[in-house]
Motif scaffolding. Structure first.
Motif, PDB file in Angstrom:
ATOM      1  N   PHE A  47       0.639  -1.382  -0.354  1.00  0.00           N
ATOM      2  CA  PHE A  47       0.159   0.390  -0.412  1.00  0.00           C
ATOM      3  C   PHE A  47       0.906   1.047   0.174  1.00  0.00           C
ATOM      4  O   PHE A  47       0.514   2.495  -0.450  1.00  0.00           O
ATOM      5  N   MET A  48       2.109   1.563   0.392  1.00  0.00           N
ATOM      6  CA  MET A  48       2.736   1.957   0.929  1.00  0.00           C
ATOM      7  C   MET A  48       2.792   2.901  -0.822  1.00  0.00           C
ATOM      8  O   MET A  48       3.675   4.010  -0.832  1.00  0.00           O
ATOM      9  N   ASN A  50       0.971   3.106  -3.264  1.00  0.00           N
ATOM     10  CA  ASN A  50      -0.001   3.868  -3.239  1.00  0.00           C
ATOM     11  C   ASN A  50      -0.414   5.278  -3.263  1.00  0.00           C
ATOM     12  O   ASN A  50      -0.502   6.612  -2.982  1.00  0.00           O
ATOM     13  N   LEU A  51       0.315   5.414  -1.603  1.00  0.00           N
ATOM     14  CA  LEU A  51       0.437   5.931  -0.747  1.00  0.00           C
ATOM     15  C   LEU A  51       1.719   6.790  -0.744  1.00  0.00           C
ATOM     16  O   LEU A  51       1.425   8.006  -1.284  1.00  0.00           O
ATOM     17  N   ARG A  52       2.649   6.733  -1.723  1.00  0.00           N
ATOM     18  CA  ARG A  52       3.522   7.120  -1.875  1.00  0.00           C
ATOM     19  C   ARG A  52       3.384   7.914  -3.028  1.00  0.00           C
ATOM     20  O   ARG A  52       3.580   9.698  -3.574  1.00  0.00           O
ATOM     21  N   SER A  54       0.102   9.000  -4.205  1.00  0.00           N
ATOM     22  CA  SER A  54      -0.906  10.180  -3.721  1.00  0.00           C
ATOM     23  C   SER A  54      -0.225  11.141  -3.355  1.00  0.00           C
ATOM     24  O   SER A  54      -0.360  12.199  -3.432  1.00  0.00           O
ATOM     25  N   LEU A  55       1.093  10.798  -2.562  1.00  0.00           N
ATOM     26  CA  LEU A  55       1.913  12.135  -1.848  1.00  0.00           C
ATOM     27  C   LEU A  55       2.271  13.242  -2.752  1.00  0.00           C
ATOM     28  O   LEU A  55       2.729  14.426  -2.576  1.00  0.00           O
ATOM     29  N   THR A  58       0.336  15.548  -4.402  1.00  0.00           N
ATOM     30  CA  THR A  58       0.066  16.374  -4.139  1.00  0.00           C
ATOM     31  C   THR A  58       0.831  17.731  -4.427  1.00  0.00           C
ATOM     32  O   THR A  58       2.234  17.499  -3.328  1.00  0.00           O
ATOM     33  N   ILE A  85       9.067   7.324   2.254  1.00  0.00           N
ATOM     34  CA  ILE A  85       8.513   7.702   1.455  1.00  0.00           C
ATOM     35  C   ILE A  85       8.579   9.394   1.622  1.00  0.00           C
ATOM     36  O   ILE A  85       9.596  10.053   2.345  1.00  0.00           O
ATOM     37  N   SER A  87       8.685  12.403  -2.009  1.00  0.00           N
ATOM     38  CA  SER A  87       7.946  13.466  -3.086  1.00  0.00           C
ATOM     39  C   SER A  87       9.294  13.593  -3.618  1.00  0.00           C
ATOM     40  O   SER A  87       8.716  13.224  -4.771  1.00  0.00           O
ATOM     41  N   TRP A 151       6.694   7.272  12.264  1.00  0.00           N
ATOM     42  CA  TRP A 151       6.843   8.032  11.195  1.00  0.00           C
ATOM     43  C   TRP A 151       6.182   9.545  12.470  1.00  0.00           C
ATOM     44  O   TRP A 151       5.591   9.899  12.842  1.00  0.00           O
TER      45      TRP A 151
END
Length: 186
Positions: A47-48, A50-52, A54-55, A58, A85, A87, A151
């Motif tokens: 899932f990281m 997907n999270l990455r 998304s970040l 942004t 993570i 960006s 985190w």
């Protein structure tokens, strides 16, 4: 496993069986307090990605970016300071904990240590001279601590981005004022 045998929980990230997992192990004790087994709860860390993503999508000003650093579960945790993570792809997870700003301050260590003292959902900031901004300009890092995963989540934003936004707002106000003045006097 030494933590489990000592009767303590163990949490973190690791390669288990077929992939990376975020996990927690908890000792199972007999009526005499002796460890007789352990319980495992974990989830696939894919899932990281997907999270990455998304970040990365942004936007924080014109040049700002976000990062997440693992603060470690226990003294000597080998993953302490790992960049989980970012960006910015060019940043390496190796040695980010020992990164220095343009003035030589170990700003990541300072932020991580301060973040551990924050209340849930509390956000703090630190002024730094960012190497990632043009001319190593001053900037700020806003950060918070997500205790459940150990985190520190930070957003770096050069001061120039804030100045640019302030100027854009001032320009909009001037246009609005002139329009209102023209309508009112007309």
């Amino acid at each position: 496993i030494s933590q489990i045998l000592a009767g303590k929980n163990s949490s973190g990230r690791g390669f288990i069986l077929d992939g990376w997992y975020t996990y927690t192990y908890k000792p199972i004790l007999d009526p005499y307090g002796q460890v007789i087994g352990m319980a495992f709860v974990g989830f696939d860390a894919s899932f990281m990605e997907n999270l990455r993503n998304s970040l990365m999508n942004t936007k924080f000003g014109n040049r700002g970016h976000v990062w997440v650093i693992y603060t470690g579960q226990f003294p000597g945790d080998p993953y302490t300071g790992e960049l989980v993570i970012s960006s910015r792809l060019e940043r390496s997870s190796q040695g980010v904990y020992y990164a220095q700003d343009a003035q030589g301050s170990y700003f990541i260590q300072d932020i991580c240590q301060a973040a551990l003292k924050l209340s849930p959902y509390q956000v703090n900031s630190k002024s730094v001279y960012l190497k990632t901004s043009p001319n190593r300009a001053p900037g700020n890092i806003w950060y918070t601590y997500f205790k459940e995963w150990n985190w520190v989540i930070g957003v770096e934003l050069p001061d120039q981005d804030l100045i640019d936004q302030k100027l854009a707002v001032a320009k909009r106000f001037k246009t609005l004022f002139l329009s209102a003045q023209a309508l009112y006097s007309g």
